[in-house]
Design a protein around this motif. Structure first.
Motif: not given
Ligand code: ASP
Length: 567
Positions: A423, A450, A460
């Motif tokens: 991420h 997410d 996210s």
């Protein structure tokens, strides 16, 4: 005197007998021997003007802006237009003023066959049509609904800089030269990520912003260079509290645009399940057609293609395919990286009774198999699942929101050979897993989540690292030396070392969300002035070259570029 007493779409039988002023654009004009009928339009609708065939009336053309004064009259019963909200009335015009004229138009307002570049070149005309009016107003209403929800929940809107250091969100930065410090550059913020974390360390507790973000990526249906996010961050929270706030924001936006909101809580699905059942970390869950695994069953198969593959997976599709249809699917599957696609009906002769029984492919359906690595099988069958669901019309007209949770913290970057973040590097590992061998990080799970709507990733977020040692371990795992980490993120490491509360947050793409809400296929329909896929703006012609002297002021010189016209 004001320009108008009422807007065009507001006139009703109750106004009959009143003398009013209206103003708007000429939508259409019809001559009827001695009388001229004009539909006058603004964003609220159209009103019919009845004019004597004289004077300025002859000069009227489409999209002229006019102001008319006259009496509202009931239309004769056979002239009532039931398709128009104002269809029972008209204005008998006493005086008409042409306020401004229009050259002949490149396209008619509301013509939905016009090529998009032309629509964007003349966006002001495109905006007069019903589609852009609806989308931009819906976008406004959705953002209002979100703001109201955030305010009700005690979040405060904090402005963070656009010009900053590079923020690692996985894209390239747009750079801004600085005249006062030639040779140095700001990056446009890919997101306010580190600033919002610093706000939490600064004791601000609940931050949000409708933040503009800039990312230098290839443009696609769901990507523009610049876009907005509902960006939020909360201190002293667990994952579920962040998800709860985001769900409230989504519901607030649905209510603000007058749509039935999705039921809460939104279902959660683990990343590993999403990948194995749907071959995607943003699966479309409006329909099932899950990917099945046959690897255990086919381990000792007499069919070598299955027996020797690391992974065998398949879809059961409610249709049989002709040879030609199947060949087309094979081509697609190969484009998606698989070595091939086997139709059970063609390979059944090589398989045992037990194998066939375990697959459970009913009469009238097809079993479509990929034998490959796990990643390739998941990816190719995930795309095939979507492709066939669209082609066979298997997707019901519903809305499914869901969360994907329990992502790995790191992924392997095949290009650089290094481990990198899944991420961003500020995502915390799951509780109790804060220590790992930086050369073997594949098993570490992150507190990353997410939000997905009908297969579109809306955004996210994660619970963040608030311990400086863990943050340093992530940087080390990514192959950064201590010096590099200090030079790029020294300010964050300093802040984490001075009393950082546990915190986490989320960011949801506003344009992606509103495009889905409006049923639009791409986010350009939600953006007032978007760029096209080449990365330019057809309206202003930007980007443009800059004179050398201007560049020199900022200490930069452009490299010679090949002229595409001559190439
Ligand atoms: N900054 C992240 C992003 O833009 C969102 C977040 O982690 O809050 O995707």
């Amino acid at each position: 005197m004001s320009w108008r007493d009422l807007r065009c779409g507001e006139l009703r039988p109750e106004h009959v007998g009143q003398r009013l002023t209206v103003a708007g654009w000429v939508d259409t004009r019809r001559d009827h021997g001695g009388l001229v009928f004009v539909d006058l339009r603004d964003h609220t609708g159209k009103i019919q003007l009845v004019l004597k065939d004289a004077g300025a009336v002859h000069e009227l053309r489409n999209e002229f802006v006019v102001q008319a004064v006259g009496e509202v009259a009931a239309r004769a019963p056979d002239a009532v237009n039931p398709n128009l909200a104002t269809g029972e009335v008209e204005i008998q015009v006493e005086s008409l003023q042409i306020v401004s004229r229009s050259t002949p138009l490149p396209f008619q307002i509301g013509d939905d066959t016009v090529e998009e570049t032309t629509r964007l070149r003349y966006r002001w005309l495109d905006m007069r049509g019903e589609r852009m009016q609806r989308n931009l107003r819906m976008s406004h209403a959705a953002v209002n609904g979100i703001r109201r929800t955030m305010d009700d929940l005690g979040f405060i809107d904090i402005w963070t800089p656009a010009m900053t250091r590079g923020t690692p969100e996985g894209a390239r930065d747009f750079l801004v030269p600085v005249r006062l410090q030639p040779g140095k550059f700001f990056a446009l913020a890919q997101s306010p990520q580190l600033f919002k974390q610093l706000c939490m360390i600064g004791g601000l507790d609940r931050y949000y912003q409708i933040a503009t973000c800039w990312r230098d990526e290839d443009l696609r249906a769901d990507r523009q260079f610049e876009f907005r996010q509902l960006d939020l961050e909360m201190a002293f929270v667990e994952r579920e509290e962040v998800l709860d706030v985001m769900e409230a924001a989504v519901v607030g936006a649905f209510e603000a645009v007058g749509k039935t909101p999705p039921e809460r809580p939104f279902p959660r699905i683990a990343y590993d399940d999403a990948m194995s059942k749907y071959g995607s970390d943003k699966p479309d869950l409006r329909f099932a057609m899950e990917i099945q695994d046959a690897t255990d069953v086919t381990r000792g198969s007499a069919f070598g293609v299955f027996a020797n593959a690391p992974c065998v997976r398949y879809l059961v599709v409610p249709k049989t395919f002709s040879r030609a249809e199947h060949d087309r699917l094979v081509l697609l599957t190969k484009e998606w990286g698989a070595k091939g696609l086997a139709n059970l009906s063609q390979v059944a002769k090589f398989l045992s009774e037990e194998e066939l029984a375990s697959f459970g492919v009913p009469e009238g359906s097809s079993g479509l198999f990929v034998a490959d690595t796990e990643e390739v099988a998941a990816h190719a069958l995930g795309l095939l699942r979507l492709h066939l669901a669209r082609e066979l019309d298997l997707i019901p007209d519903t809305d499914v929101f869901h969360w994907v949770v329990d992502f790995p913290l790191f992924k392997h970057d095949e290009e650089t050979g290094e481990w990198t973040f899944m991420h961003h590097p500020f995502t915390a590992p799951t509780a109790g897993n804060e220590v790992w061998d930086p050369s073997e990080p594949q098993a570490v799970r992150g507190q990353h989540y997410d939000l997905v709507w009908n297969g579109w990733e809306l955004g996210s977020g994660s619970i963040r690292i608030h311990d400086v040692d863990v943050q340093e371990r992530v940087f080390t795992t990514m192959g950064m030396t201590d010096d590099e980490a200090k030079s790029k993120f020294g300010f964050l490491l300093d802040a984490l070392a001075m009393g950082a509360p546990p915190h986490g947050g989320f960011a949801m793409g506003i344009e992606r969300f509103v495009a889905q809400l409006a049923g639009e296929p791409d986010i350009r329909q939600i953006v007032a002035f978007p760029k096209v896929s080449s990365g330019s703006d057809p309206l202003t012609g930007a980007p443009t070259p800059m004179p050398d002297a201007v560049l020199a002021e900022s200490g930069i010189r452009a490299l010679p570029q090949e002229d595409p016209a001559k190439a």
